[in-house]
Design a protein around this motif. Structure first.
Motif, mmCIF file in Angstrom:
data_model
loop_
_atom_site.group_PDB
_atom_site.id
_atom_site.type_symbol
_atom_site.label_atom_id
_atom_site.label_comp_id
_atom_site.label_asym_id
_atom_site.label_seq_id
_atom_site.Cartn_x
_atom_site.Cartn_y
_atom_site.Cartn_z
ATOM 1 N N UNK A 1 0.713 -1.355 0.114
ATOM 2 C CA UNK A 1 -0.011 0.145 0.220
ATOM 3 C C UNK A 1 0.800 0.996 0.022
ATOM 4 N N UNK A 2 0.604 2.257 -0.773
ATOM 5 C CA UNK A 2 1.308 3.403 -0.839
ATOM 6 C C UNK A 2 0.825 4.001 0.342
ATOM 7 N N UNK B 1 -0.400 -2.242 -4.813
ATOM 8 C CA UNK B 1 0.050 -3.066 -6.092
ATOM 9 C C UNK B 1 0.600 -4.422 -5.300
ATOM 10 N N UNK B 2 0.233 -5.557 -5.868
ATOM 11 C CA UNK B 2 0.685 -6.652 -5.440
ATOM 12 C C UNK B 2 2.262 -7.034 -5.650
ATOM 13 N N UNK B 3 2.848 -6.082 -6.119
ATOM 14 C CA UNK B 3 4.542 -6.001 -6.255
ATOM 15 C C UNK B 3 5.166 -4.964 -5.341
ATOM 16 N N UNK B 4 6.283 -5.631 -5.012
ATOM 17 C CA UNK B 4 7.172 -4.362 -4.467
ATOM 18 C C UNK B 4 7.526 -3.129 -5.217
ATOM 19 N N UNK C 1 13.268 -11.940 -13.849
ATOM 20 C CA UNK C 1 12.272 -10.556 -13.410
ATOM 21 C C UNK C 1 13.100 -9.808 -12.902
ATOM 22 N N UNK C 2 14.167 -9.402 -13.199
ATOM 23 C CA UNK C 2 15.015 -8.248 -12.474
ATOM 24 C C UNK C 2 15.880 -7.548 -12.965
#
Length: 438
Positions: free
Chosen positions: A182-183, A249-252, A299-300
């Motif tokens: 969460x932002x 987002x569900x991502x970092x 994915x990095x």
């Protein structure tokens, strides 16, 4: 104060017919016609119960007074508002500042349309702003604000973030969502970033992006300002939201999509640089070349490239020689050695260190660890290739851009290549290297 029937100015003909005693009916064809000629009538007026609010001073002279003043009169029927935040006209008993006591063409017996009524006191003119909140644009102030009293500051009908989510329920994770990032400003309320009425910035933001983002992310702002290489989305208008979602987002790092797909949203075409160079169409390169470098497989992209800014070409995190030839020094190869062990370059004996060896002879050491050593990119593509180990098809050499073919072929125990720089060489991990290859 409420308008009394005795306060209504009558036409001369009506004055001549003024009753000289009590009368059960005030509104007739000749008296007080305007009082009842409205689309919506106050219930006592609708039922012709004028004496619910008015009382005779003198029946003979047909004069009246209100039974009570201001809010006290209204409160005989309408419940008092006891919530802690009260609209000033209500607090001061000025109900008639907003309502007509007899009738109106507007809902709730308002004196005018809400968008015109509210601005009699609230003088802000939002019409000149580029981006106006929907309820403000249509004059629906009561969508967000209670008109009499509220448990919340600014007469809001709910707590800040809950109020916004009554309409914008897609901007917060669903209950029970797992692994959601969460932002941080979301916890402080939407107005940390958005003006609830109107601004000159998209989405009613308080400022344009990235200036708004930099108010919290000052460290990133300062790093970008000091850097010699800047990632375009980090400095262009609205750029932050090309990579990051502003809510959750569900991502970092609030990434909008997983890497490399996120990066390929932009790097799906040849991109010209201010230097005159052109960045490769990375989407096409990866699609056409199935042997991907480990960070791309995982994915990095940001394992090698800084997403905002840096002082090394191509936004690399650490040093990496851009030349074909470069003498070996650990600091110059810091990027590659972040993942690959330095023994692969420093030790002549490659057994247990690398599969690229002829017997025990470490062929990485042969190529790299010398005064005129080949850099990694002399043989390897840094992103993807068609051959194993990301071996290149060819490599540009010299100022004229001569393409040196490598012609690498893999075998079960080693491989071979016939580059433009030497004759056919074969290596195998099962046989000691000939003396002339050491």
């Amino acid at each position: 104060l409420l308008i009394g029937l005795a306060d209504v100015t009558l036409a001369p003909a009506m004055a001549a017919d003024k009753p000289v005693g009590e009368t059960p009916l005030c509104a007739t064809e000749s008296c007080h016609v305007g009082i009842v000629d409205r689309k919506l009538l106050h219930a006592p007026v609708q039922d012709r119960r004028c004496l619910d609010c008015h009382e005779y001073v003198s029946a003979a002279e047909h004069t009246f007074r209100l039974k009570a003043e201001g809010e006290a009169l209204c409160a005989t029927c309408h419940q008092a508002h006891e919530k802690p935040f009260v609209h000033p006209p209500v607090r001061d008993g000025r109900c008639s500042d907003c309502h007509d006591a007899h009738g109106s063409d507007q809902p709730q017996l308002l004196l005018d349309r809400p968008e015109k009524l509210c601005v009699r006191c609230h003088k802000q003119d939002f019409s000149a702003r580029k981006f106006v909140h929907g309820p403000v644009a249509v004059g629906a102030c009561v969508v967000c604000h209670a008109s009499h009293s509220s448990a919340y500051p600014n007469l809001l009908v709910d707590s800040g973030e809950k109020l916004c989510l009554n309409c914008h329920d897609d901007l917060t994770p669903k209950p029970g969502s797992i692994g959601v990032h969460l932002h941080a400003p979301m916890a402080s309320g939407c107005t940390k970033c958005h003006d609830p009425h109107a601004t000159d910035h998209p989405h009613q933001l308080e400022k344009d992006v990235p200036e708004l983002c930099f108010e919290c992310h000052a460290g990133i702002r300062d790093a970008i300002a000091a850097a010699s290489v800047k990632h375009a989305p980090a400095v262009e208008p609205g750029g932050c939201t090309r990579c990051h979602t502003p809510h959750f987002s569900s991502l970092p790092k609030l990434q909008k999509a997983a890497q490399p797909d996120l990066c390929l949203d932009c790097h799906n075409a040849a991109l010209p640089l201010a230097s005159g160079e052109t960045l490769t169409n990375m989407a096409k390169l990866l699609a056409d070349n199935p042997d991907h470098h480990g960070p791309i497989r995982e994915g990095a992209c940001t394992a090698c490239h800084h997403p905002h800014s840096g002082d090394i070409f191509r936004l690399l995190y650490k040093a990496y020689p851009p030349e074909f030839y470069a003498s070996f020094d650990e600091s110059r190869y810091a990027l590659c050695l972040s993942c690959h062990i330095k023994d692969m370059v420093e030790k002549p004996n490659g057994k247990g260190v690398t599969g690229f060896r002829n017997g025990d002879l470490n062929l990485h050491w042969v190529h790299v660890n010398r005064e005129k050593g080949r850099t990694c990119r002399a043989c390897h593509e840094v992103h993807a290739s068609k051959r194993p180990f990301h071996i290149r098809e060819e490599v540009p050499f010299g100022r004229g851009g001569w393409e040196l073919p490598i012609n690498f072929q893999k075998s079960d125990t080693g491989g071979q290549c016939t580059p433009g720089c030497h004759k056919l060489r074969t290596y195998t991990r099962e046989t000691p290297a000939p003396a002339d290859q050491r």
